[in-house]
Write an enzyme that holds these catalytic residues in place. Structure first.
Site: not given
Length: 387
Positions: A67-68, A71, A165
Site C-alpha cells: 500500500h505504502e 504511494h 488517504d
C-alpha cells in the site's frame, strides 16, 4: 521516525521498521491465534494456531508495505523524492520529501494506496474462492482473513480525514477548486480533527461498553490522527504565512563571529561562559568557515584546550546545511522540520549574514498573527496549479 531501523531496500526505497511495529505484530499474532483461527480452522494445536497467526500478521504488514509502496512509486513517477517507508504500530508511512506541485498529482499519489489494498483484497478473495471447497484448509483461512482485512484497510483509508488517504484526496479536490494548497490543507486537516475526535469518543464508548482493548485501540488511532491533523494545520499556517517571505526578512543578524585561529580555551573563557553560548559561528578571515558546538569541544581532552585552535575542531561549512538570504522561508521551514535542524547559517558569497532558527521563525509567525498578516494572499497572487 525515532526508534526505527532499516531492514532492506525495495525499488530503491529504504524499508524501515519502528520498534512499535514489533509490539503490534505480537499482539495481532496472539489475537489471531486465540480467536480467528480456532473458529475458522478448528481441531489443531495452539502452536499451529500461533504459527498461522504469525504468518497472517506478517502477510498483512506485507500488504501494508505494498500500500505504502504504491504511494511512494506514484510520488517518484511525479518527480517527488521518497526517502523511505516505515512500518510502525498504526501501519505504515511513506516519507515523501515534498508536497506535490499540482492537485492532480496529489490526488493520484493519495488514491493509489487504497486501490492497491482493494486489488490485494480482491486477489486474496479470488484465491480463497478457488480453494474454499477444501475442508479445514489453513490456507483458505489465511486468504479469507487477508481478503477481508485489505478491503477494510482500503475503505478505512478513504475516510475523508487528514492524514488518511481520503483526507489527502479531499485536499486535492479542494486544492483543484481553490488553487491554494495551504487553504486546502487547512480545511482537510480540520475535517481530520473532527474525524479524530469521533474516533476518540467512539473508543471511549466501546471501552465503557465492555470492549476494553478495542476501545483503547480505536481511541489511540483517533489520538494519532488528531496529532497528525494538527501538525498539518500548523505546517500549512507556516507555509501560507511565509509564502511571500524570504529568509532575509526573518533571520537574526545578531551573531557573534569567532576567528578560527583562537584556542578552545579562549573561546570558552571569552565567549561561551560569559554569554552562555551553546554553539558559535567560526570565520576564516572574512569568510564563513564553520560551526562549533559544546559537543565538539567535549571530544577534546581539557588539557589540550589551550593549544588546540578552534578551526581544528569545528564542523567545516562543507558539512553544514546553509541557506541564502533570498530563499523562500516556506521552503526553509520545511528543511528545518524534515531534517530536525534547530538553526541554519544564512550565507551569501561566503559571508555569514545571519542565523535562521526555529525560535526566530516562531517569533516572526507570532508577530504576523498579531498584526493580522497571516491572511491568505489574494487570488491573483496565488499560484494556481494545473491538474
Amino acid at each position: 521516525m525515532p526508534g526505527s531501523f532499516r531492514v532492506f531496500t525495495l525499488a530503491g526505497i529504504d524499508i524501515r521498521i519502528n520498534l512499535s511495529w514489533i509490539i503490534i505484530l505480537l499482539l495481532l499474532t496472539v489475537s489471531l491465534a486465540a480467536g480467528w483461527f480456532p473458529r475458522a480452522f478448528p481441531g489443531y494445536s495452539s502452536g499451529t494456531y500461533f504459527l498461522l497467526g504469525l504468518i497472517s500478521s506478517i502477510l498483512l504488514f506485507a500488504s501494508v508495505l505494498l500500500h505504502e509502496l504504491a504511494h511512494s512509486l506514484m510520488a517518484r513517477a511525479r518527480g517527488i523524492p521518497v526517502k523511505d517507508i516505515t512500518l510502525f504500530i498504526f501501519g505504515g508511512v511513506s516519507n515523501i520529501e515534498r508536497e506535490p506541485r499540482s492537485p492532480g498529482a496529489d490526488f493520484m499519489i493519495a488514491v493509489v494506496g487504497p486501490l492497491m489494498s482493494f486489488v490485494i483484497g480482491g486477489i486474496c478473495y479470488a484465491l480463497w474462492y478457488l480453494i474454499t471447497h477444501q475442508a479445514n484448509n489453513p490456507l483458505a483461512a489465511i486468504l479469507l482473513y487477508l481478503g477481508a482485512t485489505n478491503l477494510l484497510l482500503g475503505i478505512f483509508n478513504l475516510i475523508p480525514g487528514y492524514p488518511l488517504d481520503g483526507g489527502r484526496i479531499l485536499r486535492a479536490i479542494i486544492w483543484r477548486f481553490t488553487g491554494n494548497i495551504n487553504r486546502a490543507t487547512s480545511i482537510a486537516a480540520t475535517v481530520g480533527q473532527i474525524v479524530a475526535f469521533s474516533f476518540i469518543l467512539w473508543g471511549i464508548f466501546l471501552f465503557f461498553s465492555g470492549n476494553g482493548f478495542g476501545g483503547i485501540w480505536i481511541a489511540f488511532i483517533g489520538w494519532f490522527m488528531l496529532s497528525a491533523a494538527q501538525g498539518a494545520r500548523y505546517q500549512s499556517t507556516y507555509e501560507e504565512t511565509f509564502s511571500h517571505t524570504t529568509v532575509e526578512q526573518v533571520m537574526s543578524r545578531n551573531i557573534i563571529l569567532i576567528p578560527a585561529n583562537i584556542s578552545l580555551q579562549k573561546l570558552i573563557d571569552d565567549y561561551i561562559l560569559p554569554q552562555g553560548l551553546r554553539s558559535a559561528m567560526i570565520t576564516q578571515g572574512e569568510q564563513f568557515a564553520g560551526l562549533i558546538t559544546l559537543s565538539d569541544i567535549r571530544h577534546i581532552p581539557r588539557e589540550k584546550w589551550a593549544t588546540t585552535p578552534v578551526g581544528f575542531v569545528m564542523k567545516p561549512v562543507s558539512q553544514l546545511q546553509v541557506v541564502t538570504p533570498n530563499q523562500s522561508l516556506r521552503d526553509v521551514v520545511t528543511l528545518l522540520t524534515s531534517h530536525n535542524i534547530n538553526q541554519l547559517p544564512v550565507v551569501e558569497n561566503g559571508h555569514l549574514l545571519g542565523i535562521l532558527s526555529r525560535d526566530t521563525v516562531l517569533r516572526a509567525l507570532e508577530v504576523r498573527r498579531s498584526l493580522g498578516l497571516n491572511r491568505p494572499p489574494e487570488p491573483d497572487q496565488t499560484q494556481r496549479a494545473e491538474a
